[in-house]
Design a protein around this motif. Structure first.
Motif, PDB file in Angstrom:
ATOM      1  N   GLU A 135       0.792  -1.219   0.000  1.00  0.00           N
ATOM      2  CA  GLU A 135       0.000   0.000   0.000  1.00  0.00           C
ATOM      3  C   GLU A 135       0.831   1.279   0.000  1.00  0.00           C
ATOM      4  N   TYR A 136       2.110   1.182   0.366  1.00  0.00           N
ATOM      5  CA  TYR A 136       2.957   2.375   0.356  1.00  0.00           C
ATOM      6  C   TYR A 136       3.888   2.457  -0.846  1.00  0.00           C
ATOM      7  N   ALA A 137       4.196   1.331  -1.501  1.00  0.00           N
ATOM      8  CA  ALA A 137       5.018   1.379  -2.710  1.00  0.00           C
ATOM      9  C   ALA A 137       4.148   1.786  -3.898  1.00  0.00           C
ATOM     10  N   ASN A 138       4.722   2.531  -4.828  1.00  0.00           N
ATOM     11  CA  ASN A 138       3.944   2.875  -6.016  1.00  0.00           C
ATOM     12  C   ASN A 138       3.962   1.719  -7.008  1.00  0.00           C
ATOM     13  N   ASP A 139       3.173   1.861  -8.081  1.00  0.00           N
ATOM     14  CA  ASP A 139       3.033   0.763  -9.039  1.00  0.00           C
ATOM     15  C   ASP A 139       4.377   0.379  -9.658  1.00  0.00           C
ATOM     16  N   ARG A 140       5.204   1.379  -9.929  1.00  0.00           N
ATOM     17  CA  ARG A 140       6.464   1.124 -10.613  1.00  0.00           C
ATOM     18  C   ARG A 140       7.415   0.279  -9.774  1.00  0.00           C
ATOM     19  N   HIS A 141       7.443   0.500  -8.474  1.00  0.00           N
ATOM     20  CA  HIS A 141       8.425  -0.166  -7.621  1.00  0.00           C
ATOM     21  C   HIS A 141       7.821  -1.231  -6.702  1.00  0.00           C
ATOM     22  N   SER A 143       6.815  -4.408  -7.152  1.00  0.00           N
ATOM     23  CA  SER A 143       7.400  -5.753  -7.227  1.00  0.00           C
ATOM     24  C   SER A 143       8.776  -5.797  -6.565  1.00  0.00           C
ATOM     25  N   LEU A 144       9.576  -4.762  -6.834  1.00  0.00           N
ATOM     26  CA  LEU A 144      10.901  -4.712  -6.213  1.00  0.00           C
ATOM     27  C   LEU A 144      10.779  -4.574  -4.700  1.00  0.00           C
ATOM     28  N   ALA A 145       9.812  -3.760  -4.243  1.00  0.00           N
ATOM     29  CA  ALA A 145       9.627  -3.570  -2.799  1.00  0.00           C
ATOM     30  C   ALA A 145       9.247  -4.881  -2.122  1.00  0.00           C
ATOM     31  N   VAL A 146       8.384  -5.663  -2.766  1.00  0.00           N
ATOM     32  CA  VAL A 146       7.988  -6.961  -2.203  1.00  0.00           C
ATOM     33  C   VAL A 146       9.187  -7.897  -2.134  1.00  0.00           C
ATOM     34  N   ALA A 147       9.999  -7.913  -3.203  1.00  0.00           N
ATOM     35  CA  ALA A 147      11.180  -8.779  -3.209  1.00  0.00           C
ATOM     36  C   ALA A 147      12.168  -8.371  -2.122  1.00  0.00           C
ATOM     37  N   LEU A 148      12.369  -7.064  -1.959  1.00  0.00           N
ATOM     38  CA  LEU A 148      13.290  -6.592  -0.933  1.00  0.00           C
ATOM     39  C   LEU A 148      12.763  -6.903   0.465  1.00  0.00           C
ATOM     40  N   MET A 149      11.448  -6.799   0.637  1.00  0.00           N
ATOM     41  CA  MET A 149      10.875  -7.125   1.933  1.00  0.00           C
ATOM     42  C   MET A 149      11.105  -8.602   2.260  1.00  0.00           C
ATOM     43  N   ALA A 150      10.872  -9.468   1.271  1.00  0.00           N
ATOM     44  CA  ALA A 150      11.114 -10.895   1.489  1.00  0.00           C
ATOM     45  C   ALA A 150      12.593 -11.154   1.772  1.00  0.00           C
ATOM     46  N   GLY A 151      13.469 -10.366   1.124  1.00  0.00           N
ATOM     47  CA  GLY A 151      14.897 -10.501   1.374  1.00  0.00           C
ATOM     48  C   GLY A 151      15.300 -10.047   2.765  1.00  0.00           C
ATOM     49  N   GLY A 152      14.427  -9.280   3.416  1.00  0.00           N
ATOM     50  CA  GLY A 152      14.710  -8.857   4.778  1.00  0.00           C
ATOM     51  C   GLY A 152      14.771 -10.021   5.748  1.00  0.00           C
ATOM     52  N   SER A 303      16.755 -14.018  -3.072  1.00  0.00           N
ATOM     53  CA  SER A 303      15.529 -13.223  -3.047  1.00  0.00           C
ATOM     54  C   SER A 303      15.599 -12.060  -4.024  1.00  0.00           C
ATOM     55  N   VAL A 304      16.698 -11.327  -3.956  1.00  0.00           N
ATOM     56  CA  VAL A 304      16.851 -10.153  -4.824  1.00  0.00           C
ATOM     57  C   VAL A 304      16.970 -10.582  -6.284  1.00  0.00           C
ATOM     58  N   LEU A 305      17.752 -11.637  -6.547  1.00  0.00           N
ATOM     59  CA  LEU A 305      17.941 -12.074  -7.931  1.00  0.00           C
ATOM     60  C   LEU A 305      16.622 -12.529  -8.543  1.00  0.00           C
ATOM     61  N   LEU A 306      15.843 -13.303  -7.800  1.00  0.00           N
ATOM     62  CA  LEU A 306      14.573 -13.752  -8.358  1.00  0.00           C
ATOM     63  C   LEU A 306      13.656 -12.565  -8.633  1.00  0.00           C
ATOM     64  N   GLY A 307      13.647 -11.574  -7.740  1.00  0.00           N
ATOM     65  CA  GLY A 307      12.837 -10.394  -7.979  1.00  0.00           C
ATOM     66  C   GLY A 307      13.208  -9.707  -9.284  1.00  0.00           C
ATOM     67  N   LEU A 308      14.507  -9.663  -9.602  1.00  0.00           N
ATOM     68  CA  LEU A 308      14.950  -9.052 -10.855  1.00  0.00           C
ATOM     69  C   LEU A 308      14.619  -9.936 -12.063  1.00  0.00           C
ATOM     70  N   LEU A 309      14.739 -11.250 -11.900  1.00  0.00           N
ATOM     71  CA  LEU A 309      14.483 -12.166 -13.015  1.00  0.00           C
ATOM     72  C   LEU A 309      13.020 -12.208 -13.430  1.00  0.00           C
ATOM     73  N   THR A 310      12.106 -11.872 -12.508  1.00  0.00           N
ATOM     74  CA  THR A 310      10.678 -11.938 -12.841  1.00  0.00           C
ATOM     75  C   THR A 310      10.291 -10.943 -13.928  1.00  0.00           C
ATOM     76  N   HIS A 311      11.141  -9.946 -14.177  1.00  0.00           N
ATOM     77  CA  HIS A 311      10.844  -8.986 -15.248  1.00  0.00           C
ATOM     78  C   HIS A 311      11.160  -9.561 -16.629  1.00  0.00           C
TER      79      HIS A 311
END
Length: 433
Positions: A135-141, A143-152, A303-311
């Motif tokens: 709800e706080y990340a914008n549309d553009r970011h 997916s990356l925000a979710v991946a980074l959160m999971a990487g936390g 976590s981060v790599l998979l988030g990037l690969l999904t694009h």
């Protein structure tokens, strides 16, 4: 005409406070990661001091996972009613109490109760922070925000694990929980001052003073204020738990939940048992903690790599591949290694593939469930899946007590990831697109 504040956050560049809010959620997930794994770092010392067998140890290793399942299913709904921020603060209080009390436990039963209570807070925290990030990340970011959160999650295990590995050189296993309690308590004022209530929640639920609170938050984030709040979204008649099992969606619900349940069983087998298994291989307890740290370094990277690969790649096929590679990595770990360096490398590869697959499953939840039931579907899959998280360490403990060797136990437990891959293969090509 006044704009919808949710649209403002979704379409405009992220303001500083939005970045801070997402960062806080990443750090809270990291805190969850350490609090969950604290029992793994403490396990060798507990087993040595209390003289418990592997079956009993497997039970206590799973108690907070059971609590997490209950917390994910129940507290997420409470957060929808009372707000994300109050529930995050309440969960931090519960987690602080659970960690602190665990350091005072003198029997396995008492320690199990305290770990269950800690798990309730962690499960509720995960449900609330997931919503906050979306709800706080914008549309553009987003997916990356979710991946980074999971990487936390592995980040917390890496940083916290590195610290407690040093503590265990000088103090006993209780120091792990004391450190966790102090660290968790420090997040309470941080959340109080730096994490405002979700604008989407305020706009939808409209508690007293909602418009003023929304505008204060928007202004802090660098966005224009709104003159009025939009009409609440009309409830969809097919939403809720029953909608997850309606024709056309029941297959998605069952297969995604089965995939998460099966893989998380494999993941928590290796992540919970690493310190004890490494000690049994003849290495000192502080060194065992370092192997678990390397497992989580691999997990964070994956976590981060998979988030990037999904694009660039089809998500479902990507997750299937990572699940199969995860099963191979777990089997290889079970063969044992000649020295600590080789053991750490194999553990890091296991963390890389197993954790990346979990991140991919979270992304599949978001893409496969329709908007009207997305939150409920995700909560259901995660909540039920925590049963697999609890089952993994217990099943491994029982296999060890029955006389099974480490290679055999690792082979059996690795089948969870294979089953998860099979469930996603049956899901069909439309999922994850």
């Amino acid at each position: 005409m006044s704009r919808d504040p949710r649209e403002i956050l979704a379409t405009e560049p992220m303001g500083r406070l939005q970045v801070v809010a997402v960062t806080m959620c990443i750090l809270l997930t990291a805190l969850d990661g350490f609090d969950v794994l604290s029992i793994s770092f403490a396990a060798p010392g507990i087993a040595a001091e209390w003289g418990i067998d592997r079956a009993a140890l497997g039970l206590v290793l799973s108690m907070e996972l059971i609590g997490m399942g209950v917390g994910s299913l129940m507290i997420g709904t409470v957060a929808d009613h009372f707000g994300r921020r109050p529930m995050i603060l309440a969960c931090l209080v519960v987690m602080t109490a659970g960690m602190g009390l665990a350091a005072t436990a003198d029997t396995l039963a008492v320690l199990s109760v305290y770990r269950f209570v800690t798990g309730l807070g962690i499960g509720g925290m995960l449900a609330s922070t997931n919503a906050m990030v979306a709800e706080y990340a914008n549309d553009r970011h987003r997916s990356l925000a979710v991946a980074l959160m999971a990487g936390g999650y592995p980040l917390g295990a890496v940083v916290g694990g590195s610290i407690v590995s040093v503590l265990l050189v000088w103090y006993d296993w209780r120091s792990v929980f004391v450190f966790g309690a102090v660290l968790t308590a420090l997040f309470i004022p941080l959340v109080w001052f730096l994490l405002p209530e979700s604008v989407s929640y305020l706009a939808e639920k409209r508690p007293r003073g909602a418009l003023a609170r929304v505008n204060r938050t928007l202004e802090r984030m660098g966005h224009a204020a709104v003159a009025e709040l939009p009409a609440p979204q009309e409830a969809v008649s097919t939403s809720g738990l029953a909608a997850l099992f309606r024709p056309g969606l029941v297959r998605v619900t069952v297969l995604l939940t089965a995939a998460y349940f099966a893989h998380i069983m494999t993941f928590y087998f290796i992540i919970k048992w690493i310190p004890k298994l490494v000690v049994d291989m003849g290495f000192a307890a502080p060194l065992a903690g370092s192997v678990l740290v390397w497992f989580n370094v691999g997990g964070m990277t994956g976590s981060v790599l998979l988030g990037l690969l999904t694009h660039r790649f089809d998500l479902r096929r990507l997750v299937i591949a990572f699940l199969l590679l995860a099963s191979i990595a777990v089997v290889v770990f079970g063969q044992g290694q000649a020295d600590l360096v080789q053991l750490s490398v194999v553990a890091a590869l296991g963390g890389f593939f197993t954790n990346a697959a979990i991140v991919g499953l979270y992304a599949l939840f978001a893409q496969s469930f329709p908007t009207a039931v997305r939150a409920g579907g995700t909560g259901f899959a995660i909540g039920v899946g925590r049963g697999g998280a609890a089952l993994g360490p217990i099943a491994a403990g029982l296999l060890f007590v029955a006389g099974a060797s480490l290679p055999l136990v690792a082979l059996v437990m690795a089948t969870g990831s294979v089953i998860g891959a099979g469930a996603l293969a049956l899901l069909g090509r439309s999922a994850g697109r």
